[in-house]
Scaffold this motif. Structure first.
Motif, short mmCIF file in Angstrom:
data_model
loop_
_atom_site.label_atom_id
_atom_site.label_comp_id
_atom_site.label_asym_id
_atom_site.label_seq_id
_atom_site.Cartn_x
_atom_site.Cartn_y
_atom_site.Cartn_z
N ARG A 169 27.08 42.89 -5.59
CA ARG A 169 27.13 41.44 -5.45
C ARG A 169 28.56 41.06 -5.04
NH1 ARG A 169 24.50 37.26 -8.99
NH2 ARG A 169 23.98 39.01 -10.33
N VAL A 170 28.69 40.37 -3.92
CA VAL A 170 29.99 39.91 -3.44
C VAL A 170 30.06 38.39 -3.57
CG1 VAL A 170 31.49 39.64 -1.43
CG2 VAL A 170 30.40 41.84 -1.87
N VAL A 171 31.10 37.92 -4.23
CA VAL A 171 31.39 36.50 -4.36
C VAL A 171 32.61 36.21 -3.50
CG1 VAL A 171 31.99 34.64 -5.95
CG2 VAL A 171 30.47 36.48 -6.70
N THR A 172 32.51 35.24 -2.60
CA THR A 172 33.60 34.97 -1.66
C THR A 172 34.39 33.72 -2.06
OG1 THR A 172 32.12 33.72 -0.23
CG2 THR A 172 32.41 36.05 0.28
N THR A 173 35.69 33.78 -1.82
CA THR A 173 36.58 32.67 -2.13
C THR A 173 37.48 32.40 -0.94
OG1 THR A 173 36.59 33.19 -4.49
CG2 THR A 173 38.40 31.86 -3.66
N CYS A 174 37.54 31.14 -0.53
CA CYS A 174 38.43 30.76 0.56
C CYS A 174 39.81 30.47 -0.01
CB CYS A 174 37.90 29.53 1.30
SG CYS A 174 38.91 29.09 2.74
N LEU A 175 40.76 31.30 0.36
CA LEU A 175 42.15 31.20 -0.12
C LEU A 175 43.07 30.85 1.05
CD1 LEU A 175 44.29 31.59 -2.40
CD2 LEU A 175 44.18 34.04 -1.94
N ALA A 176 42.66 29.90 1.86
CA ALA A 176 43.49 29.53 3.01
C ALA A 176 44.85 29.00 2.57
CB ALA A 176 42.76 28.49 3.87
N ALA A 177 44.92 28.38 1.38
CA ALA A 177 46.19 27.87 0.85
C ALA A 177 46.90 28.97 0.06
CB ALA A 177 45.95 26.65 -0.02
N HIS A 178 47.13 30.09 0.72
CA HIS A 178 47.74 31.27 0.11
C HIS A 178 49.23 31.33 0.38
CE1 HIS A 178 47.38 35.93 -0.52
NE2 HIS A 178 47.86 35.33 -1.59
N ALA A 179 49.61 30.98 1.57
CA ALA A 179 51.02 30.99 1.99
C ALA A 179 51.14 30.13 3.24
CB ALA A 179 51.50 32.42 2.29
#
Length: 405
Positions: A169-179
């Motif tokens: 099971r893969v849960v995805t997270t958008c981390l565009a505000a990473h750097a």
């Protein structure tokens, strides 16, 4: 994720650690009945319902059964590596100094943007397979090494593809505000505009993100900027989480809690006010001992305060090319105990029950209880403490997902 078996089966001869609650111990003569990919019964053999006792069974000879492991904070999709930065830190450079000199996350952004989807998938599969081999059945995967619309979406698509390529099971997270990407130097608010106005809506429209994350830190984004990202995420119906208080205390954990965050992660510099805010909101504290170890940090997260306040504590690898280049969640359990002073029960609960809660999956997986998915790890050991006790050892006998090996 692959579907479980239809019909029923019974796993017998188990030392059963259900992890249903802290300190529940083990059931020495335990059985698990599985039907249609879910747990129908878990408990002492003598209490198995008569109709289930007639189902086909398999005896595991006294091996330990736990919930399959859950890695609730990873960055598995990326290009390149950062071994040179490892050497630079040993020579005295700090993580922050390397980042401000154009290394760190930005260097991985360059490598990720230039990698093809096939290259990203192949590299991530190698890392994912290492996790699966240690009993992981659920993994969260963040973007955050694209920092532009095209590459952030490509990373999330690759993460989704991993869940199709493997029984996991893969849960995805958008981390565009990473750097802050190099092309936005000196224009951080404009980049946050891009995240809120284009990247998050596009990820949501394509069904690529299950949650939204960010990095609230002096080398990344301010609490005010993260509040904008959270507001945009919630407007799209996406839950939030936050990298908070890793290098300093900006009040990120309290901010995350005010926005109902699933989790706040790292937390080395978390203060009492942040702990209380997390407790009130039910926000999970995700501890990342691999980054603590790699960066040779000296200030540990306030575990005693978290315990006292009743904040759920999860443990994850933070698998990434820079600050935590490891894929072993079993090793993370040992580090969580040795470096951060969790108990073995807390560490294992943190990689099962509380990790599920940190992903919003507490009703579906993370414990061995009737109604939950039959995601189970069976180990060649006698007691749960042995998982955190051993260093560099993998005692996995078999991993089941949805009742299927």
């Amino acid at each position: 994720m692959a579907a479980g078996f239809s019909g029923g089966q019974v796993l017998t001869g188990l030392r059963l650690a259900t992890m249903a609650a802290p300190g529940t111990g083990t059931i020495p003569d335990g059985v698990i009945a599985i039907r249609d990919g879910h747990i129908a019964f878990a408990g002492p053999a003598e209490e198995l319902p008569r109709e289930m006792a007639r189902w086909p069974g398999r005896d595991y000879g006294g091996r330990l059964a736990t919930p399959a492991l859950i890695d609730c904070h990873t960055h598995l999709v990326f290009g390149g590596h950062r071994a040179r930065e490892f050497a630079l830190r040993l020579e005295g450079a700090s993580y922050e100094e390397i980042a401000r000199a154009g290394g760190g996350i930005r260097s991985t952004v360059t490598a990720t943007r230039s990698a093809s989807d096939g290259e990203l998938l192949a590299g991530a599969l190698t890392r994912l397979d290492a996790m699966i081999a240690e009993g992981v059945a659920t993994v969260e995967i963040k973007s955050g090494y694209g920092l532009d619309l095209e590459t952030e979406l490509r990373m999330l698509r690759v993460a989704r593809a991993l869940g199709q390529a493997r029984q996991v099971r893969v849960v995805t997270t958008c981390l565009a505000a990473h750097a802050l990407p190099e092309e936005y130097t000196g224009r951080s608010d404009a980049y946050i505009d891009l995240v809120c106005d284009r990247i998050l809506p596009a990820a949501a429209a394509e069904g690529l993100a299950d949650a939204v994350d960010g990095f609230c830190e002096g080398i990344a984004f301010s609490p005010e900027q993260m509040a904008r990202v959270f507001a945009a995420a919630r407007a799209l119906g996406l839950p939030v989480k936050l990298h908070a208080e890793q290098l300093s205390n900006l009040g990120g954990a309290a901010l995350a809690a005010r926005h109902g965050a699933l989790s706040a992660d790292h937390l080395e510099y978390l203060d009492a006010a942040g702990v209380q805010a997390m407790a009130a909101a039910g926000t999970v504290a995700v501890l990342l001992p691999g980054a603590f170890y790699t960066l040779r940090e000296t200030q540990a997260p306030p575990v005693a305060l978290l315990r006292e306040a009743g904040v759920p504590i999860a443990v994850a690898t933070d698998a990434n090319p820079g600050s935590s280049p490891m894929t072993s969640l079993i090793l993370a359990l040992n580090m969580a105990c040795t470096l951060l002073r969790l108990t073995p029960d807390e560490a294992l609960g943190g990689a099962t029950r509380e990790a599920a809660r940190a992903l919003g999956l507490g009703a579906e997986t993370g414990t061995i209880e009737a109604g939950k998915a039959a995601d189970i790890a069976i180990w060649n050991i006698e007691t749960p403490e042995e998982l955190a006790y051993r260093i560099g050892d993998n005692p996995l006998h078999q991993r089941l997902t949805g009742g299927r090996a």
